[in-house]
Motif scaffolding. Structure first.
Motif, PDB file in Angstrom:
ATOM      1  N   SER A   1       0.823  -1.258  -0.007  1.00 47.36           N
ATOM      2  CA  SER A   1      -0.205   0.040  -0.081  1.00 47.36           C
ATOM      3  C   SER A   1       0.934   1.415  -0.103  1.00 47.36           C
ATOM      4  O   SER A   1       2.138   1.190   0.521  1.00 47.36           O
ATOM      5  CB  SER A   1      -0.766  -0.117   1.358  1.00 47.36           C
ATOM      6  OG  SER A   1      -1.594   1.319   1.505  1.00 47.36           O
TER       7      SER A   1
ATOM      8  N   ASP B   1      -0.332   3.992   1.646  1.00 46.57           N
ATOM      9  CA  ASP B   1      -0.900   4.755   2.713  1.00 46.57           C
ATOM     10  C   ASP B   1      -0.002   4.587   3.893  1.00 46.57           C
ATOM     11  O   ASP B   1       0.102   3.622   4.493  1.00 46.57           O
ATOM     12  CB  ASP B   1      -2.364   3.852   3.188  1.00 46.57           C
ATOM     13  CG  ASP B   1      -3.014   4.602   4.380  1.00 46.57           C
ATOM     14  OD1 ASP B   1      -2.747   5.623   4.801  1.00 46.57           O
ATOM     15  OD2 ASP B   1      -4.092   4.278   4.411  1.00 46.57           O
TER      16      ASP B   1
ATOM     17  N   GLU C   1      -1.164   2.811   7.422  1.00 49.88           N
ATOM     18  CA  GLU C   1      -0.829   1.387   7.668  1.00 49.88           C
ATOM     19  C   GLU C   1       0.416   1.122   8.282  1.00 49.88           C
ATOM     20  O   GLU C   1       0.616   0.088   8.968  1.00 49.88           O
ATOM     21  CB  GLU C   1      -0.921   0.547   6.147  1.00 49.88           C
ATOM     22  CG  GLU C   1      -2.188   0.622   5.600  1.00 49.88           C
ATOM     23  CD  GLU C   1      -2.536  -0.430   4.545  1.00 49.88           C
ATOM     24  OE1 GLU C   1      -1.772  -1.567   4.529  1.00 49.88           O
ATOM     25  OE2 GLU C   1      -3.319  -0.051   3.643  1.00 49.88           O
TER      26      GLU C   1
END
Length: 363
Positions: free
Chosen positions: A45, A47, A50
């Motif tokens: 990911s 992000d 996370e």
């Protein structure tokens, strides 16, 4: 906590005589404390949250967090990027470097960049072959191996020079590590392999999973006879097995992991195999803690990271010592700027205050 293991949450910490880094892991080990590290499962990911969430699982229970570098020859968020995120909220990462994916130019640049971001620990690995991963058509690099990688970073740190001989204006202050496997043949050769890594620059080592204490003791006896435990901090890998079926699969499919029949039999006979796997890990950790020459443990709980805190707590190996825990800090401009940049790029609402507090919500 001893005087050598500072409670100061700033990173890097003030320099100490005889230390090559300004990080907490080296301080804990040199203070004679039993150190505990863990491994962060890297996200697939972009992000950043996370990474923050996965780091929060270890908050207050470990002295360092390994950021893996394409482990198993599979692609995930890069080690250097995970370290960039972790250092911005005060964690002490151990950046892994795999020679499989980077040539010497990229590696030396990453070392400087990581040190500039506050990374104090680097683990040098040759890396699994690309055929082990899910993209076997990738071109492997292997410009260096773990030995030459150790020597390269040691030269950068101690001599202030690149491999080309060009001067580094501000050398990286890093604590160098490597991997060992006492549980793979030829067993008698393994201590000599450790000696070579120490000669190349390794100051600490982390081992493959240990599921056989007698085999580890035989290895450590030879290590002690050679005086290697006085030259390097040895951290032994432990981890929970989810089930007997998982243990059988690992034993058959993951090179270098030795799981005795007695462990599998014990799991098969348990009413709750996952709980039994955790109990086995705790017992292993306790026995490793008492073994002469062992300086710490590396807890690897792949897809069971939530068990790390329970394992460390229930084992009692910290003996009242509290590893560093991220706390509120009034100066988070760097974090705020980084989060704002990410928000602009991915157009996702992110509250900077929540990001920097995420790893300490559950006190």
């Amino acid at each position: 906590m001893t005087a050598g293991a500072s409670e100061d949450i700033s990173a890097p910490l003030p320099p100490l005589p005889g230390h090559t880094s300004r990080g907490r892991l080296e301080r804990v080990l040199r203070a004679g404390e039993f150190a505990v590290t863990a491994e962060l499962n890297p996200p697939d990911s972009a992000d950043p949250n996370e990474v923050f969430e996965r780091g929060a699982i270890f908050d207050g229970w470990v002295d360092g967090i390994n950021a893996t570098d394409g482990s198993g020859a599979n692609c995930h968020m890069s080690s250097v990027s995970i370290c960039a995120l972790l250092t911005r909220v005060g964690y002490s990462p151990i950046m892994q470097i795999s020679c499989r994916d980077h040539n010497r130019i990229a590696i030396q640049g990453n070392v400087l960049g990581a040190a500039a971001m506050g990374v104090n620990n680097i683990l040098c690995l040759t890396g699994d072959g690309v055929q082990a991963g899910d993209q076997p058509g990738a071109k492997p690099v292997f410009d260096l191996d773990c030995m030459s990688l150790l020597r390269t970073i040691r030269q950068m740190r101690d001599e202030g020079r690149f491999l080309s001989g060009r001067k580094i204006t501000s050398p990286p202050q890093v604590f160098l590590g490597a991997a060992i496997n006492p549980f793979a043949p030829p067993y008698d050769f393994r201590p000599y392999r450790l000696a070579k890594k120490i000669d190349a620059g390794a100051q600490f080592v982390q081992s493959q999973y240990c599921f056989d204490i007698p085999m580890l003791e035989r290895y450590m006896e030879q290590v002690r006879d050679m005086g290697l435990d006085e030259k390097c901090f040895i951290m032994i890998g432990v981890g929970p097995l989810a089930s007997a079926r998982a243990a059988k699969w690992i034993r058959s499919n993951v090179p270098g992991i030795h799981i005795p029949d007695a462990i599998i039999d014990r799991l098969e006979g348990a009413e709750d195999q996952k709980l039994e796997g955790k109990k086995i890990c705790i017992e292993m950790l306790q026995q490793v803690h008492e073994m002469k020459g062992v300086s710490g443990a590396h807890v690897m709980a792949y897809r069971q990271e939530e068990l790390v805190a329970e394992i460390v707590y229930e084992s009692g190996v910290l003996k009242g010592r509290k590893p560093w825990k991220r706390e509120s800090n009034p100066d988070f401009e760097a974090v705020t700027d980084a989060v704002e940049t990410v928000r602009e790029q991915i157009n996702t609402p992110i509250d900077p205050a929540e990001v920097v507090a995420a790893v300490s919500e559950e006190q």
